[in-house]
Write a protein that holds these residues in place. Structure first.
Motif, PDB file in Angstrom:
ATOM      1  N   SER A   1      25.168  56.805  96.041  1.00  0.00           N
ATOM      2  CA  SER A   1      25.027  56.474  97.455  1.00  0.00           C
ATOM      3  C   SER A   1      25.570  55.092  97.795  1.00  0.00           C
TER       4      SER A   1
ATOM      5  N   LEU B   1      21.502  55.298  92.922  1.00  0.00           N
ATOM      6  CA  LEU B   1      21.773  54.462  94.084  1.00  0.00           C
ATOM      7  C   LEU B   1      23.186  53.872  94.060  1.00  0.00           C
TER       8      LEU B   1
ATOM      9  N   GLU C   1      19.777  62.611 103.282  1.00  0.00           N
ATOM     10  CA  GLU C   1      20.899  62.090 104.051  1.00  0.00           C
ATOM     11  C   GLU C   1      21.308  60.717 103.522  1.00  0.00           C
ATOM     12  N   LEU C   2      20.326  59.900 103.268  1.00  0.00           N
ATOM     13  CA  LEU C   2      20.601  58.533 102.828  1.00  0.00           C
ATOM     14  C   LEU C   2      21.146  58.488 101.408  1.00  0.00           C
ATOM     15  N   LEU C   3      20.512  59.227 100.517  1.00  0.00           N
ATOM     16  CA  LEU C   3      20.884  59.150  99.099  1.00  0.00           C
ATOM     17  C   LEU C   3      22.009  60.120  98.756  1.00  0.00           C
ATOM     18  N   GLU C   4      22.376  60.931  99.706  1.00  0.00           N
ATOM     19  CA  GLU C   4      23.396  61.952  99.497  1.00  0.00           C
ATOM     20  C   GLU C   4      23.073  62.831  98.294  1.00  0.00           C
TER      21      GLU C   4
ATOM     22  N   PHE D   1      25.277  51.940  96.702  1.00  0.00           N
ATOM     23  CA  PHE D   1      24.523  50.694  96.750  1.00  0.00           C
ATOM     24  C   PHE D   1      25.255  49.646  95.917  1.00  0.00           C
TER      25      PHE D   1
ATOM     26  N   SER E   1      15.480  63.114 105.490  1.00  0.00           N
ATOM     27  CA  SER E   1      16.090  61.803 105.719  1.00  0.00           C
ATOM     28  C   SER E   1      16.568  61.186 104.415  1.00  0.00           C
ATOM     29  N   LEU E   2      15.755  61.342 103.373  1.00  0.00           N
ATOM     30  CA  LEU E   2      16.132  60.776 102.078  1.00  0.00           C
ATOM     31  C   LEU E   2      17.408  61.417 101.552  1.00  0.00           C
TER      32      LEU E   2
END
Lengths: 208, 346
Positions: free
Chosen positions: A99, A95, A29-32, A101, A26-27
């Motif tokens: 990804s 981040l 996916e989120l952080l690419e 942010f 999952s990480l």
């Protein structure tokens, strides 16, 4: 000290391995980007040993950033993510550049926000998976971040005064492209061990 | 839902909460907007339901809101925005108008995952807590802390730093000297025959003289020197980076200056002179706070016993030339090293 039978210990290692694996996916996916979590070490520690365990795993003599997050539910405790002082720059870059942010915070606050968020995500992902596997639920308190020297009295006080004993789940997370290394500890308080053991026993039963 | 008694629903309960509750779906559309949100945003449900939250609050993206929303949908975790870092996420007006510098309500915000029937995170519950009171108290606490800090390091009479802070800073300078090897000097000054001022003009005058002396001393040292009150009529100057000769020069310049500059009290001109002892890191194999203080004090005693109105340095045998000691009252005799600034009598 918490007595942990061999069977439960094995089951816990298995459980935590599965949920860390899922959390990593999952990480990513989120952080690419891919974050690697090392095979967790689980052991029962006394209050005095908690700080020793921290100093032994973090060789840094200098500052560490600690993200602390309390959680409650069928099992309760405190999660601690310890990062060597220099990692925050890499995390901010990871981040914001990788990804997407965005934030209008000033740089000092942005650093804290990023560390808090990474702590929240890593802790939340691992614990969330853990609870899901055990068919239990967890509520989280907002995370807190502080900077301290690993050897300092302040850190000692924060980490050891409250809990009577703890089950220490220790892993190291690292990132290939950037210089990021961190250590994740879960201190599970004695009060809720019964609840945890019940859940673990349910899991063992289901597996066998 | 079915556990509630007839006629009671969760929406009614959510409307009674004293915090904001918003539910959004994966398309960022607003599905729930509780009464608290209506009251504080001045937007009714009719205004916002079905609209995208980013259209209602256009600044959300700048606050990392959607990034965290995505993380909640992806990981199923909770996400938090702390008041300490963000002040606020939603631009709502502060409800307190008195005694506050905040025009926006200070908030802590939590994003919580809500799952659909198949266990997937389908919605997010955004809860908003008014933290303005806590932020006001925090701000006040911070102000008091700063005031206390200033008070705890200031000498109330002269406004110079007090002995406690002086020692703290001296310790820091000693550590810096050990790291950098740059010279460090310390001077202790004592107003000559100060008891005489008190006995002749009274203690109120004595206090005035102390205050003016402190101001004059402060005005004559280098910008990065620290002047503090050591005790009664004794003062200290920490001179970072100054070798012994340099520190001695600074002190001698001041000695001559004060000799020729009267303190004023009730239209009377009161002249005082000063004795000073200077010690420096360069003559010490092991520099520490105690040895610097002790040696500067020894030099001061030497200056006093040698006739006052003079500057002596440690080691004491460096300058025992009686011509200098005798001529100490005469500024023209001093500058034989050519480095003392001219500030003779007018």
């Amino acid at each position: 000290m918490i007595e942990l039978s061999e069977e439960r210990h094995e089951a816990l290692v298995e459980l935590i391995n599965i949920c860390f694996g899922r959390a990593m996916a999952s990480l990513a996916e989120l952080l690419e980007s891919h974050i690697h979590l090392s095979v967790p070490v689980i052991r029962s520690v006394s209050p005095e040993e908690v700080i020793k365990a921290l100093t032994a795993s973090i060789e840094e003599k200098d500052e560490v950033t600690i993200v602390q997050q309390a959680f409650g539910g069928e099992f309760a405790g405190e999660a601690v993510l310890a990062l060597p002082g220099w990692t925050s720059q890499s995390l901010v870059a990871m981040l914001t550049e990788q990804s997407g942010f965005t934030s209008d915070l000033e740089i000092d606050k942005l650093n804290l926000e990023v560390i808090l968020e990474v702590g929240n995500i890593v802790i939340g992902a691992c614990l969330g998976q853990f609870a899901e596997l055990l068919e239990s639920r967890i509520s989280y308190s907002p995370p807190a971040v502080f900077l301290d020297r690993i050897t300092s009295a302040g850190l000692k006080e924060r980490l050891t005064t409250r809990e009577m004993g703890a089950l220490l789940v220790q892993t190291r997370f690292s990132h290939k492209e950037r210089e990021v290394t961190g250590y994740l500890f879960f201190f599970l308080s004695q009060f809720c061990l019964e609840g945890l053991f019940k859940a673990v026993d349910r899991f063992i039963e289901k597996m066998s | 839902m079915s556990n509630l008694p007839n006629g009671l629903d969760y929406a009614q309960i959510v409307d009674t909460l004293s915090q904001g509750v918003i539910v959004i779906d994966r398309e960022m559309r607003i599905l729930l907007w509780n009464y608290w949100m209506e009251a504080h945003s001045r937007l009714t449900r009719e205004d916002v339901l079905g609209k995208k939250i980013g259209d209602v609050f256009p600044d959300l993206d700048q606050k990392g809101f959607f990034w965290k929303v995505r993380s909640v949908f992806t990981l199923g975790n909770f996400a938090f925005f702390s008041q300490g870092l963000h002040s606020y996420i939603f631009p709502l007006a502060a409800t307190r108008y008195l005694e506050t510098s905040f025009d926006k309500m200070q908030q802590s915000v939590i994003l919580a995952p809500l799952r659909g029937p198949d266990g997937q995170v389908e919605y997010i519950c955004v809860s908003i807590k008014d933290d303005t009171d806590a932020a006001i108290y925090k701000e006040r606490l911070e102000q008091s802390k700063q005031q206390l800090e200033i008070m705890s390091r200031t000498d109330p009479l002269t406004g110079l730093v007090n002995r406690r802070y002086l020692f703290e800073r001296l310790q820091e300078e000693v550590s810096r000297h050990r790291r950098s090897g740059n010279p460090l000097s310390l001077a202790i000054l004592d107003i000559d025959f100060f008891k005489h001022v008190n006995d002749t003009y009274g203690h109120i005058c004595g206090d005035k003289v102390l205050v003016q002396f402190a101001d004059l001393l402060q005005s004559q040292v280098r910008r990065y020197d620290l002047v503090g009150r050591y005790g009664g009529e004794e003062f200290c100057v920490i001179l970072p980076g100054a070798p012994l000769a340099g520190a001695e020069n600074v002190m001698n310049r001041f000695r001559i200056y004060i000799e020729n500059t009267p303190c004023l009290w009730e239209e009377q001109e009161i002249y005082v002179t000063v004795s000073a002892g200077v010690a420096s890191s360069e003559n010490l194999p092991d520099v520490d706070l105690d040895s610097l203080l002790r040696l500067a004090d020894e030099a001061l005693l030497e200056a006093k016993s040698n006739g006052r109105n003079q500057v002596r340095t440690w080691p004491l045998d460096v300058k025992t030339d009686p011509a200098i000691a005798l001529g100490a009252n005469d500024p023209d005799v001093i500058p034989d090293d050519g480095t003392i600034m001219d500030s003779g009598p007018i």
